[in-house]
Design an enzyme around this catalytic site. Structure first.
Site, short mmCIF file in Angstrom:
data_model
loop_
_atom_site.label_atom_id
_atom_site.label_comp_id
_atom_site.label_asym_id
_atom_site.label_seq_id
_atom_site.Cartn_x
_atom_site.Cartn_y
_atom_site.Cartn_z
N GLN A 131 34.61 42.66 39.08
CA GLN A 131 34.65 41.20 39.25
C GLN A 131 35.59 40.77 40.36
OE1 GLN A 131 34.90 39.41 34.90
NE2 GLN A 131 35.48 41.54 34.98
N GLY A 162 47.08 40.08 40.95
CA GLY A 162 45.76 40.69 41.07
C GLY A 162 45.02 40.14 42.28
N ASP A 179 50.14 32.65 38.54
CA ASP A 179 51.31 32.15 37.81
C ASP A 179 52.58 32.97 38.08
OD1 ASP A 179 52.22 30.18 35.81
OD2 ASP A 179 52.71 31.99 34.67
N ASP A 220 41.11 34.18 37.40
CA ASP A 220 41.19 33.63 36.04
C ASP A 220 41.07 32.10 36.01
OD1 ASP A 220 41.71 36.25 35.33
OD2 ASP A 220 43.88 35.97 35.22
N ARG A 248 17.60 45.10 22.18
CA ARG A 248 18.97 45.34 21.75
C ARG A 248 19.82 44.07 21.86
NH1 ARG A 248 19.72 50.75 25.47
NH2 ARG A 248 19.14 52.29 23.88
N GLY A 274 39.87 37.58 32.57
CA GLY A 274 40.30 36.19 32.47
C GLY A 274 41.65 36.01 31.81
N ARG A 275 42.18 37.11 31.32
CA ARG A 275 43.47 37.07 30.63
C ARG A 275 43.39 36.11 29.43
NH1 ARG A 275 48.28 38.00 34.57
NH2 ARG A 275 47.84 40.16 34.13
N HIS A 303 37.27 45.52 37.04
CA HIS A 303 37.68 45.15 38.40
C HIS A 303 36.51 44.94 39.36
CE1 HIS A 303 41.34 46.62 36.55
NE2 HIS A 303 41.97 45.84 37.40
N THR A 326 43.50 32.94 41.87
CA THR A 326 43.28 33.89 40.78
C THR A 326 41.84 33.78 40.29
OG1 THR A 326 43.68 34.46 38.45
CG2 THR A 326 44.32 32.26 39.11
N ARG A 333 24.85 47.55 22.47
CA ARG A 333 25.64 48.22 23.51
C ARG A 333 26.66 47.24 24.06
NH1 ARG A 333 23.08 51.94 21.64
NH2 ARG A 333 21.71 53.39 22.78
N ASP A 352 43.36 29.92 36.04
CA ASP A 352 44.25 29.40 34.99
C ASP A 352 45.56 28.80 35.52
OD1 ASP A 352 45.47 31.72 35.82
OD2 ASP A 352 45.81 32.53 33.80
N GLU A 390 38.09 39.09 27.64
CA GLU A 390 39.01 40.19 27.27
C GLU A 390 40.18 39.71 26.40
OE1 GLU A 390 40.93 41.76 30.77
OE2 GLU A 390 41.76 39.83 31.33
O1 F6P Z 1 44.82 38.05 36.61
C1 F6P Z 1 43.68 38.65 37.12
C2 F6P Z 1 43.25 39.80 36.25
O2 F6P Z 1 42.06 40.37 36.80
C3 F6P Z 1 43.04 39.45 34.77
O3 F6P Z 1 41.80 38.84 34.54
C4 F6P Z 1 43.20 40.81 34.15
O4 F6P Z 1 43.59 40.72 32.79
C5 F6P Z 1 44.27 41.45 34.98
O5 F6P Z 1 44.24 40.80 36.24
C6 F6P Z 1 44.10 42.93 35.19
O6 F6P Z 1 45.22 43.40 35.85
P1 F6P Z 1 45.30 44.77 36.62
O7 F6P Z 1 44.52 44.62 37.90
O8 F6P Z 1 46.74 44.94 36.86
O9 F6P Z 1 44.70 45.81 35.74
#
Ligand code: F6P
Length: 340
Positions: free
Chosen positions: A272, A10, A102, A126, A161, A169-170, A270, A124, A264, A128, A220
């Protein structure tokens, strides 16, 4: 020497700064660089683009990656692995710099095991990757999420609300943690902790009672127990596309049903990952890209450039891949100090 560089996985802010650092550091020692397009796909299929000094001018502050990216696993098939080595021979690449998370770095390790001259640079949103204090991309992405939460605060307050913000963030909760901490959320849910619905509802009720609205941040990767929306789609490395599970929307539904507070949700996805890298990411990407060249010039193939405290250093790729760095208990303890 001839350097090769690729960006895989990503995209995130800072990739172009890292590419520029590789090219300019190598050029400083009189070496040329070629860029491979779309991650490992470019090495497998020999899609190369010369990267002279001038080609990376003005890209430092640009989001995305000028080389393109993909989630191609170059060792998915044995014949593909051979094609990777063939390309490097054909292009005359003496040192390959693989910039990625990774999956990309795991492929780099496999290439190293097969005799490839490769070094890694971790990136990344994430945050991570094990072995490095921070990955570039994370600070910029988390800042976007904090900005989103602040905007949601305005509208949540106006309408009395609850609003759930779902962030990426996976399976690591770093982005959610940073968003909740820096944005002042009433509840922040990360994959590192089991989901406790009663605790979330109690925080929402209390926040609404005391100041009229509630803000919840959900990573997520959290497990709400029941699935919603997921098609179970996976990428080439076998990772589920987590945003399709829509945990933020599901959580908002449960909060509204069980508290009676109009709720809500927003999934910023994306958004982000785009945009200019912030100061921290520009500097980190520049330092790591330059250091990766130094590693290669010193013959330290099979290593990855990492940040340890104030210092940039090299560690074996094997120490950085395989088990993602997740949020630690001390961070969680701090986070929960501020829950409503
Ligand atoms: O690893 C970065 C990331 O943005 C994760 O946070 C997310 O789960 C994943 O990539 C989304 O992947 P794609 O861009 O393939 O939809």
């Amino acid at each position: 020497m001839k350097f090769g560089v690729l960006t895989g996985g990503g995209d995130c802010p800072g990739l172009n700064a890292a590419i520029r650092a590789v090219v300019r550091r190598a050029a400083g020692f009189g070496h040329m660089t070629v860029g491979f397009l779309d991650g490992w796909k470019g090495v497998r299929d020999d899609l190369a683009r010369p990267l002279p000094w001038a080609e990376v001018a003005g890209i430092l502050s640009r989001g995305g990656t000028i080389l393109g990216s993909s989630r191609t696993n170059p060792f998915a098939k044995e014949s593909d692995g051979e094609r990777v080595l063939e390309t490097l021979r054909r292009e005359g690449v003496d040192a390959l710099v693989a910039i990625g998370g990774d999956d990309t770095l795991t492929a780099a390790l496999e290439l190293f095991r097969r005799g490839g001259h490769v070094v890694g640079v971790p990136k990344t949103m994430d945050n991570d990757v094990a072995g490095t204090d921070w990955t570039f991309g994370f600070h910029s992405a988390a800042a976007v999420a904090v900005d989103a939460l602040e905007r949601l605060r305005d509208t949540a307050g106006s309408h009395h609300r609850a609003i759930v913000l779902e962030v990426m963030g996976r399976h690591a909760g770093w982005v959610a943690l940073a968003t909740g901490l820096a944005g002042g959320a009433d509840a922040t849910l990360v994959p590192e902790e089991p989901y406790d619905e009663e605790a979330v509802l109690a925080r929402v009720r209390r926040a609404v009672q005391e100041r009229g609205y509630a803000l919840v941040v959900a990573s997520e990767g959290i497990d709400l127990g029941a699935r919603r929306g997921s098609k179970g789609a996976k990428d080439e490395f076998g990772h589920e596309l987590l945003r399709e599970r829509e945990v933020g929307a599901e959580l908002a539904h449960r909060i509204q049903e069980r508290t009676g507070v109009e709720t809500r949700s927003a999934q910023i996805g994306h958004i982000q990952r785009g945009g200019a890298p912030d100061l921290f990411d520009r500097i980190l990407a520049t330092r790591l890209g330059a250091f990766a060249v130094d590693l290669a010039l010193a013959g330290r193939f099979g290593e990855v450039a990492v940040l340890r405290g104030e210092k940039v250093t090299g560690i074996p790729l094997g120490e950085a891949v395989g088990s993602p760095k997740v949020v630690t208990p001390d961070w969680l303890e701090l986070l929960h100090t501020f829950d409503a």
